[in-house]
Motif scaffolding. Structure first.
Motif, mmCIF file in Angstrom:
data_model
loop_
_atom_site.group_PDB
_atom_site.id
_atom_site.type_symbol
_atom_site.label_atom_id
_atom_site.label_comp_id
_atom_site.label_asym_id
_atom_site.label_seq_id
_atom_site.Cartn_x
_atom_site.Cartn_y
_atom_site.Cartn_z
ATOM 1 N N HIS A 1 -34.836 -40.408 -81.471
ATOM 2 C CA HIS A 1 -33.558 -41.069 -81.219
ATOM 3 C C HIS A 1 -33.730 -42.586 -81.182
ATOM 4 O O HIS A 1 -32.884 -43.332 -81.692
ATOM 5 C CB HIS A 1 -32.966 -40.606 -79.893
ATOM 6 C CG HIS A 1 -32.211 -39.306 -79.963
ATOM 7 N ND1 HIS A 1 -31.175 -39.104 -80.835
ATOM 8 C CD2 HIS A 1 -32.340 -38.157 -79.243
ATOM 9 C CE1 HIS A 1 -30.694 -37.877 -80.675
ATOM 10 N NE2 HIS A 1 -31.381 -37.294 -79.713
ATOM 11 N N HIS B 1 -27.657 -44.794 -80.258
ATOM 12 C CA HIS B 1 -28.947 -44.158 -80.491
ATOM 13 C C HIS B 1 -29.914 -44.425 -79.339
ATOM 14 O O HIS B 1 -30.730 -43.556 -78.990
ATOM 15 C CB HIS B 1 -29.544 -44.611 -81.823
ATOM 16 C CG HIS B 1 -30.003 -46.037 -81.857
ATOM 17 N ND1 HIS B 1 -29.126 -47.094 -81.938
ATOM 18 C CD2 HIS B 1 -31.239 -46.587 -81.818
ATOM 19 C CE1 HIS B 1 -29.812 -48.225 -81.960
ATOM 20 N NE2 HIS B 1 -31.100 -47.949 -81.887
ATOM 21 N N GLU C 1 -36.356 -52.051 -78.345
ATOM 22 C CA GLU C 1 -35.393 -51.597 -79.344
ATOM 23 C C GLU C 1 -34.020 -52.216 -79.095
ATOM 24 O O GLU C 1 -33.309 -52.583 -80.041
ATOM 25 C CB GLU C 1 -35.303 -50.070 -79.311
ATOM 26 C CG GLU C 1 -34.498 -49.461 -80.444
ATOM 27 C CD GLU C 1 -35.153 -49.664 -81.789
ATOM 28 O OE1 GLU C 1 -34.414 -49.767 -82.794
ATOM 29 O OE2 GLU C 1 -36.404 -49.742 -81.850
ATOM 30 N N SER D 1 -31.442 -41.608 -76.750
ATOM 31 C CA SER D 1 -32.875 -41.558 -76.460
ATOM 32 C C SER D 1 -33.131 -41.583 -74.963
ATOM 33 O O SER D 1 -33.947 -40.804 -74.435
ATOM 34 C CB SER D 1 -33.576 -42.743 -77.129
ATOM 35 O OG SER D 1 -34.946 -42.766 -76.798
ATOM 36 N N ASN E 1 -33.547 -44.058 -84.351
ATOM 37 C CA ASN E 1 -32.313 -43.682 -85.053
ATOM 38 C C ASN E 1 -32.616 -42.743 -86.207
ATOM 39 O O ASN E 1 -31.992 -42.805 -87.277
ATOM 40 C CB ASN E 1 -31.577 -44.928 -85.555
ATOM 41 C CG ASN E 1 -30.067 -44.722 -85.620
ATOM 42 O OD1 ASN E 1 -29.542 -43.709 -85.146
ATOM 43 N ND2 ASN E 1 -29.366 -45.651 -86.229
ATOM 44 N N ARG E 2 -33.574 -41.845 -86.016
ATOM 45 C CA ARG E 2 -33.940 -40.852 -87.016
ATOM 46 C C ARG E 2 -33.240 -39.528 -86.702
ATOM 47 O O ARG E 2 -32.883 -39.265 -85.547
ATOM 48 C CB ARG E 2 -35.455 -40.628 -87.047
ATOM 49 C CG ARG E 2 -36.267 -41.834 -87.494
ATOM 50 C CD ARG E 2 -37.741 -41.491 -87.504
ATOM 51 N NE ARG E 2 -38.566 -42.628 -87.849
ATOM 52 C CZ ARG E 2 -38.910 -42.965 -89.083
ATOM 53 N NH1 ARG E 2 -38.484 -42.232 -90.095
ATOM 54 N NH2 ARG E 2 -39.669 -44.011 -89.321
ATOM 55 N N GLU F 1 -31.837 -54.619 -81.484
ATOM 56 C CA GLU F 1 -30.446 -54.318 -81.821
ATOM 57 C C GLU F 1 -29.550 -55.532 -81.566
ATOM 58 O O GLU F 1 -28.658 -55.836 -82.368
ATOM 59 C CB GLU F 1 -29.960 -53.133 -80.991
ATOM 60 C CG GLU F 1 -28.593 -52.595 -81.378
ATOM 61 C CD GLU F 1 -28.594 -51.850 -82.691
ATOM 62 O OE1 GLU F 1 -27.501 -51.639 -83.253
ATOM 63 O OE2 GLU F 1 -29.690 -51.482 -83.174
#
Length: 397
Positions: A87, A33, A214, A37, A90-91, A218
């Motif tokens: 992105h 993801h 992000e 992006s 993660n949508r 993660e």
């Protein structure tokens, strides 16, 4: 268009292509993801650079049809900024949104030119579309984005400021005429180009910081969770358990620990295969998560065994929840078990914290003891400590 505005357009083109190329090269090693992006952002910069390249060429008197092309490409690139933010969270993303927005703007610009409108009408339309997209990005970053940090707030405020700039540009388009020939050349247009240049540079820096944030989140998630189930791993569960244990002791709060084990799991693997066994483990995890509160925590201790932390939960409430979990697993996984020709049930042991407990590991050990008592008692049942210990003592006596 004078030299200064042309020069700004050329600089934006160079920066857009440079940033886009750098991000595409660096995007390959990130999770999916984040990689999507990064690439959406890079493609957006390619399109933005292409739009300003065409705008720079317009200064040389290129055909008027380049106007719809440049504006359509520019709006498509701007919409990719919205796509990349989605992105990053993660949508779900509609992949044709940039094409739809860019194509609609280009078509409307073309229709305006074909009907004899001047460049002011085109500038008004494009400025309105750009402001709308920027405000949507602002809302996505400042309102809907979870775990916002400084880069997110800077990006949101920057998008809002650029939206205001394009609204001012739209007002200028409404208040004056601009004949066809060259692009509009006035103070507002030069200021818009200059602020777009600053927005491109500052926005790229902040976006990289957002993507880095992000990625770090993660990595933390991967370090704390079990790869198969998404539940906490043993180490993280013990860390949270120690925190909850100390908090409960300090403030005199309740704390209950449950240990759950899938019954006859070896037989499930032997009969239905290990892939099916993995599905059972995942299904049990999902079933438990659906029954727990947000403040509760579930972790995979290893194999088919799980531990569950229940803060602010006493013995009575803990028993009720344990029984609800046992019943839900037996009921909801019946169809999955029938698919593999097996029966999926679980045994649960539990313990509620008392003054006699000196450390969190005592709770784990006693809930394990209660779990073994539940298994020895016939499985698919709930037992709590100290009842398990008392029963064992009676048997020995």
């Amino acid at each position: 268009m004078n030299f200064d505005t042309t020069f700004i357009a050329q600089v934006i083109t160079v920066i857009g292509f440079a940033v886009g190329l750098s991000i595409v090269v660096a995007s390959g090693r990130y999770p999916r993801h984040i990689r999507n992006s990064l690439r959406a952002y890079a493609y957006g910069k390619f399109l933005l650079g292409s739009a300003f390249l065409i705008a720079g060429l317009r200064g040389g008197g290129t055909p008027e049809l380049f106007i719809p092309l440049a504006n359509g490409i520019g709006l498509a690139g701007l919409t990719l900024n919205y796509t990349c933010v989605r992105h990053l969270q993660n949508r779900p993303v509609w992949p044709f949104a940039p094409v739809a927005v860019g194509g609609a703007v280009a078509l409307c610009c073309l229709l305006l030119l074909l009907t004899g409108s001047d460049l002011s009408a085109v500038r008004t339309l494009v400025s309105f579309a750009a402001s709308a997209v920027l405000l949507v990005i602002t809302f996505e970053v400042l309102v809907r984005y979870e775990h916002r940090g400084v880069p997110h707030h800077v990006t949101g405020l920057l998008s809002a400021a650029l939206a205001v700039v394009y609204l001012v540009r739209m007002g200028a388009g409404l208040s004056q005429e601009a004949p066809l020939g060259h692009l509009v050349d006035d103070t507002v247009e030069r200021a818009t180009f200059l602020l777009s240049l600053l927005g491109t540079v500052i926005g790229a820096i902040n976006y990289i910081l957002m993507a880095s944030d992000e990625f770090n989140r993660e990595l933390t998630k991967l370090a704390h969770t079990d790869g198969l189930t998404g539940a906490l791993n043993r180490r993280r569960l013990f860390e949270l358990g120690e925190i909850e244990f100390r908090r409960a002791r300090r403030y005199g709060r309740d704390l209950t620990v449950l240990t759950l084990d899938i019954d006859r799991f070896k037989a499930i693997n032997d009969r239905a295969g290990h892939p099916f066994g993995d599905r059972v483990i995942q299904a049990v995890t999902d079933c438990c998560v659906g029954q727990l509160r947000q403040e509760d925590s579930i972790g995979r201790m290893g194999g088919e065994e799980f531990a569950i932390l229940l803060p602010e939960t006493g013995a009575a409430a803990g028993r009720m929840l344990a029984e609800r979990l046992r019943s839900a697993i037996e009921r909801q996984l019946a169809a999955l078990g029938a698919e593999g020709g097996v029966t999926v049930t679980c045994s649960i042991g539990g313990v509620s914290m008392t003054r006699e407990h000196s450390q969190f590991s005592d709770l784990i050990a006693q809930s394990d003891s209660a779990l073994y008592d539940a298994k020895n008692g016939g499985r698919n049942q709930v037992r709590f400590f100290p009842a398990a210990a008392l029963r064992t003592a009676a048997i020995i006596a």
